[in-house]
Write a protein that holds these residues in place. Structure first.
Motif, mmCIF file in Angstrom:
data_model
loop_
_atom_site.group_PDB
_atom_site.id
_atom_site.type_symbol
_atom_site.label_atom_id
_atom_site.label_comp_id
_atom_site.label_asym_id
_atom_site.label_seq_id
_atom_site.Cartn_x
_atom_site.Cartn_y
_atom_site.Cartn_z
ATOM 1 N N UNK A 1 0.834 -1.185 0.000
ATOM 2 C CA UNK A 1 0.000 0.000 0.000
ATOM 3 C C UNK A 1 0.875 1.244 0.000
ATOM 4 N N UNK A 2 0.723 2.049 -1.034
ATOM 5 C CA UNK A 2 1.436 3.316 -1.123
ATOM 6 C C UNK A 2 0.431 4.453 -1.031
ATOM 7 N N UNK A 3 0.916 5.672 -0.969
ATOM 8 C CA UNK A 3 0.049 6.839 -0.880
ATOM 9 C C UNK A 3 -0.869 6.922 -2.096
ATOM 10 N N UNK A 4 -0.346 6.614 -3.284
ATOM 11 C CA UNK A 4 -1.142 6.749 -4.502
ATOM 12 C C UNK A 4 -1.445 5.443 -5.215
ATOM 13 N N UNK A 5 -0.769 4.359 -4.841
ATOM 14 C CA UNK A 5 -0.927 3.116 -5.589
ATOM 15 C C UNK A 5 -1.046 1.907 -4.666
ATOM 16 N N UNK A 6 -1.582 0.823 -5.238
ATOM 17 C CA UNK A 6 -1.559 -0.487 -4.598
ATOM 18 C C UNK A 6 -0.776 -1.393 -5.535
ATOM 19 N N UNK A 7 0.326 -1.970 -5.038
ATOM 20 C CA UNK A 7 1.173 -2.832 -5.847
ATOM 21 C C UNK A 7 1.168 -4.224 -5.253
ATOM 22 N N UNK A 8 1.599 -5.190 -6.056
ATOM 23 C CA UNK A 8 1.684 -6.571 -5.591
ATOM 24 C C UNK A 8 3.116 -7.072 -5.735
ATOM 25 N N UNK A 9 3.501 -7.934 -4.816
ATOM 26 C CA UNK A 9 4.842 -8.518 -4.851
ATOM 27 C C UNK A 9 4.732 -10.004 -4.517
ATOM 28 N N UNK A 10 5.548 -10.830 -5.177
ATOM 29 C CA UNK A 10 5.482 -12.278 -4.936
ATOM 30 C C UNK A 10 6.124 -12.672 -3.604
ATOM 31 N N UNK A 11 6.895 -11.783 -2.987
ATOM 32 C CA UNK A 11 7.480 -12.068 -1.675
ATOM 33 C C UNK A 11 6.433 -11.857 -0.585
ATOM 34 N N UNK A 12 6.586 -12.541 0.548
ATOM 35 C CA UNK A 12 5.678 -12.281 1.669
ATOM 36 C C UNK A 12 6.184 -11.051 2.437
ATOM 37 N N UNK A 13 5.366 -10.462 3.318
ATOM 38 C CA UNK A 13 5.788 -9.238 4.005
ATOM 39 C C UNK A 13 7.115 -9.353 4.755
ATOM 40 N N UNK A 14 7.340 -10.472 5.433
ATOM 41 C CA UNK A 14 8.587 -10.638 6.183
ATOM 42 C C UNK A 14 9.793 -10.665 5.239
ATOM 43 N N UNK A 15 9.639 -11.342 4.106
ATOM 44 C CA UNK A 15 10.718 -11.369 3.112
ATOM 45 C C UNK A 15 10.973 -9.970 2.553
ATOM 46 N N UNK A 16 9.907 -9.210 2.346
ATOM 47 C CA UNK A 16 10.044 -7.841 1.839
ATOM 48 C C UNK A 16 10.773 -6.943 2.837
ATOM 49 N N UNK A 17 10.424 -7.081 4.107
ATOM 50 C CA UNK A 17 11.107 -6.299 5.142
ATOM 51 C C UNK A 17 12.589 -6.660 5.152
ATOM 52 N N UNK A 18 12.898 -7.947 5.153
ATOM 53 C CA UNK A 18 14.295 -8.393 5.179
ATOM 54 C C UNK A 18 15.035 -7.930 3.926
ATOM 55 N N UNK A 19 14.382 -8.017 2.771
ATOM 56 C CA UNK A 19 15.007 -7.578 1.521
ATOM 57 C C UNK A 19 15.365 -6.093 1.583
ATOM 58 N N UNK A 20 14.459 -5.286 2.113
ATOM 59 C CA UNK A 20 14.723 -3.850 2.216
ATOM 60 C C UNK A 20 15.851 -3.554 3.197
ATOM 61 N N UNK A 21 15.863 -4.239 4.318
ATOM 62 C CA UNK A 21 16.931 -4.040 5.288
ATOM 63 C C UNK A 21 18.280 -4.430 4.692
ATOM 64 N N UNK A 22 18.305 -5.518 3.927
ATOM 65 C CA UNK A 22 19.545 -5.954 3.280
ATOM 66 C C UNK A 22 19.992 -4.957 2.206
ATOM 67 N N UNK A 23 19.029 -4.360 1.517
ATOM 68 C CA UNK A 23 19.348 -3.366 0.493
ATOM 69 C C UNK A 23 20.125 -2.198 1.102
ATOM 70 N N UNK A 24 19.801 -1.858 2.360
ATOM 71 C CA UNK A 24 20.470 -0.749 3.031
ATOM 72 C C UNK A 24 21.584 -1.222 3.976
ATOM 73 N N UNK A 25 22.015 -2.483 3.804
ATOM 74 C CA UNK A 25 23.192 -2.954 4.525
ATOM 75 C C UNK A 25 22.928 -3.595 5.870
ATOM 76 N N UNK A 26 21.697 -4.000 6.133
ATOM 77 C CA UNK A 26 21.377 -4.654 7.403
ATOM 78 C C UNK A 26 20.646 -5.963 7.091
#
Length: 196
Positions: free
Chosen positions: A30-55
């Motif tokens: 859920x974004x301010x202007x859009x609704x997008x879909x991703x094949x990853x589950x929420x926990x995987x998405x959180x981890x992916x984002x943290x890894x993108x920024x070095x954590x």
């Protein structure tokens, strides 16, 4: 359209799990202007984002514990530079856990079913099957994390030469009095009152 990579920014408000016809968990973003879909589950998405920024999720949770102490269902710092703090609505290990961006929670209240209704900054709403009090505890922890991070960041920017000259004092209300006594906390002197 399913996306392979999604990077959180200031417009991202929530990761909401969605189960496909085979029971596999994917994510509505859920974004301010859009609704997008991703094949990853929420926990995987959180981890992916943290890894993108070095954590990583493990590293972020250890960082949160270091700042807040032992907490359950810890908030995480999704992006330190932008101070984007996210919080889970329940145990992150549960498949139906929703992740929320703290900065996009405009308000929340208990609805007539004793669930918690969240109003986002774009006036979208989300009804969660958790109690108001439980959700409020999670919000307070997330705000505490953000506050302490802001403090640490700003304090570290102050040059040591200026910090060395900071006034250090102890302020204590007089017993049975109206005034506060102010004492020096100078390491080189005894407790000395500024009121002399």
């Amino acid at each position: 359209m399913l996306k392979d990579v999604y990077i959180v920014d200031e417009n991202t408000m929530a990761f909401i799990p969605i189960f496909d016809h085979t029971g596999v968990v994917k994510t509505n973003i859920l974004e301010v202007e859009y609704l997008k879909k991703c094949h990853l589950n929420p926990l995987e998405l959180v981890d992916q984002n943290l890894r993108f920024f070095g954590s990583s999720l493990k590293g972020a949770s250890e960082g949160t514990r270091n700042i807040l102490g032992e907490v359950n269902m810890y908030p995480v710092i999704m992006n330190l530079k932008r101070l984007l703090v996210w919080l889970p609505t329940m145990s992150p290990k549960k498949k139906d856990c929703v992740w929320l961006a703290l900065d996009h929670i405009k308000s929340y209240r208990q609805n007539h079913d004793r669930n918690t209704e969240i109003l986002f900054t774009n006036d979208s709403s989300l009804i969660l099957p958790i109690s108001y009090r439980s959700f409020e505890k999670r919000i307070y922890r997330a705000y505490e994390l953000k506050f302490k991070l802001e403090y640490h960041t700003k304090f570290l920017l102050i040059p040591h030469s200026i910090k060395r000259n900071f006034l250090r004092c102890e302020i204590v209300k007089e017993v049975n009095g109206l005034n506060y006594k102010i004492y020096s906390k100078d390491k080189n002197s005894e407790k000395e009152s500024y009121d002399k």
